[in-house]
Design an enzyme around this catalytic site. Structure first.
Site, PDB file in Angstrom:
ATOM      1  N   MET A  30       0.877  -1.166  -0.006  1.00 34.17           N
ATOM      2  CA  MET A  30       0.022   0.070  -0.028  1.00 34.17           C
ATOM      3  C   MET A  30       0.950   1.339   0.067  1.00 34.17           C
ATOM      4  SD  MET A  30      -3.410  -0.901   2.131  1.00 34.17           S
ATOM      5  CE  MET A  30      -2.878  -0.286   3.551  1.00 34.17           C
ATOM      6  N   HIS A  37       9.653  -3.484   3.444  1.00 35.78           N
ATOM      7  CA  HIS A  37       8.963  -3.657   1.859  1.00 35.78           C
ATOM      8  C   HIS A  37      10.258  -3.770   1.023  1.00 35.78           C
ATOM      9  CE1 HIS A  37       5.405  -0.712   3.320  1.00 35.78           C
ATOM     10  NE2 HIS A  37       4.954  -1.900   3.148  1.00 35.78           N
ATOM     11  N   LYS A 149       5.479  -9.264   9.554  1.00 33.68           N
ATOM     12  CA  LYS A 149       4.943  -8.470  10.885  1.00 33.68           C
ATOM     13  C   LYS A 149       3.484  -8.361  10.700  1.00 33.68           C
ATOM     14  CE  LYS A 149       3.987  -4.242  10.533  1.00 33.68           C
ATOM     15  NZ  LYS A 149       2.580  -3.701  10.572  1.00 33.68           N
ATOM     16  N   ASP A 150       2.717  -8.721   9.423  1.00 31.88           N
ATOM     17  CA  ASP A 150       1.215  -9.041   9.451  1.00 31.88           C
ATOM     18  C   ASP A 150       0.887 -10.366   9.495  1.00 31.88           C
ATOM     19  OD1 ASP A 150       0.388  -6.128   9.633  1.00 31.88           O
ATOM     20  OD2 ASP A 150       1.627  -6.053   7.787  1.00 31.88           O
ATOM     21  N   GLN A 153      -2.449 -11.663   8.437  1.00 34.95           N
ATOM     22  CA  GLN A 153      -2.605 -11.577   7.053  1.00 34.95           C
ATOM     23  C   GLN A 153      -1.884 -12.634   6.186  1.00 34.95           C
ATOM     24  OE1 GLN A 153      -2.569  -7.499   5.033  1.00 34.95           O
ATOM     25  NE2 GLN A 153      -0.331  -8.141   4.416  1.00 34.95           N
ATOM     26  N   ARG A 187       2.642   2.690   9.691  1.00 39.11           N
ATOM     27  CA  ARG A 187       2.148   3.618  10.575  1.00 39.11           C
ATOM     28  C   ARG A 187       2.874   4.208  11.708  1.00 39.11           C
ATOM     29  NH1 ARG A 187      -2.576  -0.187   8.892  1.00 39.11           N
ATOM     30  NH2 ARG A 187      -4.122   1.073   8.096  1.00 39.11           N
TER      31      ARG A 187
HETATM   32  O1  PAF Z   1       0.019  -5.457   3.878  1.00 43.53           O
HETATM   33  C1  PAF Z   1      -0.386  -4.535   3.065  1.00 43.53           C
HETATM   34  O2  PAF Z   1       0.267  -3.535   2.635  1.00 43.53           O
HETATM   35  C2  PAF Z   1      -1.694  -4.614   2.270  1.00 43.53           C
HETATM   36  O3  PAF Z   1      -2.817  -5.298   3.385  1.00 43.53           O
HETATM   37  C3  PAF Z   1      -1.884  -5.655   1.081  1.00 43.53           C
HETATM   38  C4  PAF Z   1      -1.393  -6.979   1.251  1.00 43.53           C
HETATM   39  C5  PAF Z   1      -0.921  -4.979   0.145  1.00 43.53           C
HETATM   40  C6  PAF Z   1      -3.380  -5.535   0.435  1.00 43.53           C
HETATM   41  O4  PAF Z   1      -3.728  -4.322  -0.043  1.00 43.53           O
END
Ligand code: PAF
Length: 282
Positions: A30, A37, A149-150, A153, A187
């Protein structure tokens, strides 16, 4: 690096690459990129013939009253970081390009989405699973890279890809941290100086929980209480959840045995931060 703003352009370019035998690696993001990243981008470049990154602040995964409008954005800086990492293609669609008509189709993963982030943000994971499924359909990657970290997810995306038989390997990459242990997150920019100084308490609490397990503690509630007390002692931290779960299923474990994941989330002022750590209970 080639930048694409339309689905048709990215899809046709990557279709051609795959037709020529290239293996495509994808890093969905995002934006507002940080060193975490960059580690995903570099891994995608190293592992694949062609690497693509996507930069899209996905409205579907933000609930009412969350930080969609305020979510930090810096496209020129992000594009420079993606190019410097050696990525071949960057996809930066508008919301209208991704969702030209009201979205009637949603991908929702049951079970593992119900606790933790899913309990605090009930529509979040359907938004994530839907956009990631859509990005997989557009880019057709052989591998896709996500940060640990997520952690929840990653579990959701992995399960979605398995349940839908998507031909993509979901690769989880280690969390990148500041020297004081704070997990990098877009964030973190919301933190005031005092909140920034307080925020590493999450990592300290998780590390103390992991050390207790390594030292032989096998009661989940003892480990949970230990971590909760450490976070509660930090006045700027408003605890959301802390737990120790099975690393593969995110289900409760009592007594603690096998590969475990310690999870925590807390709010520091405007920033809601997550962190997690793995530990093995032999
Ligand atoms: O982790 C993120 O930045 C978002 O949740 C993702 C996986 C790009 C989906 O929008």
């Amino acid at each position: 690096m080639q930048t694409h703003t339309t689905i048709a352009s990215l899809r046709s370019t990557l279709d051609r690459a795959r037709a020529g035998g290239a293996r495509v690696g994808l890093v969905p993001t995002m934006g507002f990129l940080h060193a975490g990243h960059v580690s995903l981008l570099e891994r995608a470049v190293a592992d694949n013939d062609v690497a693509a990154a996507t930069l899209f602040v996905n409205p579907l995964q933000f609930g009412a009253g969350e930080d969609l409008a305020a979510y930090p954005r810096d496209l020129p800086r992000d594009a420079a970081l993606v190019a410097a990492a050696g990525v071949d293609h960057l996809f930066t669609p508008t919301v209208e390009e991704m969702y030209p008509t009201p979205v009637l189709t949603s991908v929702s993963v049951a079970g593992i989405t119900e606790r933790f982030e899913g309990a605090s943000r009930p529509t979040h994971f359907a938004g994530v699973a839907t956009v990631v499924a859509k990005l997989f359909a557009i880019a057709g990657p052989c591998r896709a890279y996500f940060g640990e970290k997520d952690f929840q997810q990653v579990a959701v995306v992995r399960r979605m890809a398995a349940d839908l038989s998507l031909p993509v390997e979901v690769v989880a990459c280690p969390t990148v941290r500041e020297p004081d242990g704070l997990a990098l997150s877009s964030r973190n920019v919301y933190l005031t100086a005092e909140e920034r100084a307080a925020a590493p308490v999450l990592h300290r609490a998780l590390s103390a929980g992991a050390a207790a397990v390594t030292a032989g503690e096998r009661s989940a509630s003892v480990v949970r209480d230990l971590m909760r007390d450490l976070i509660a002692a930090e006045p700027l931290a408003q605890l959301d959840y802390v737990d120790v779960v099975d690393a593969a299923t995110l289900a409760p474990v009592e007594p603690l045995v096998g590969a475990l994941r310690l999870l925590a989330a807390a709010r520091f002022g405007k920033a809601r931060l997550l962190d997690n750590l793995g530990v093995l209970a032999e």
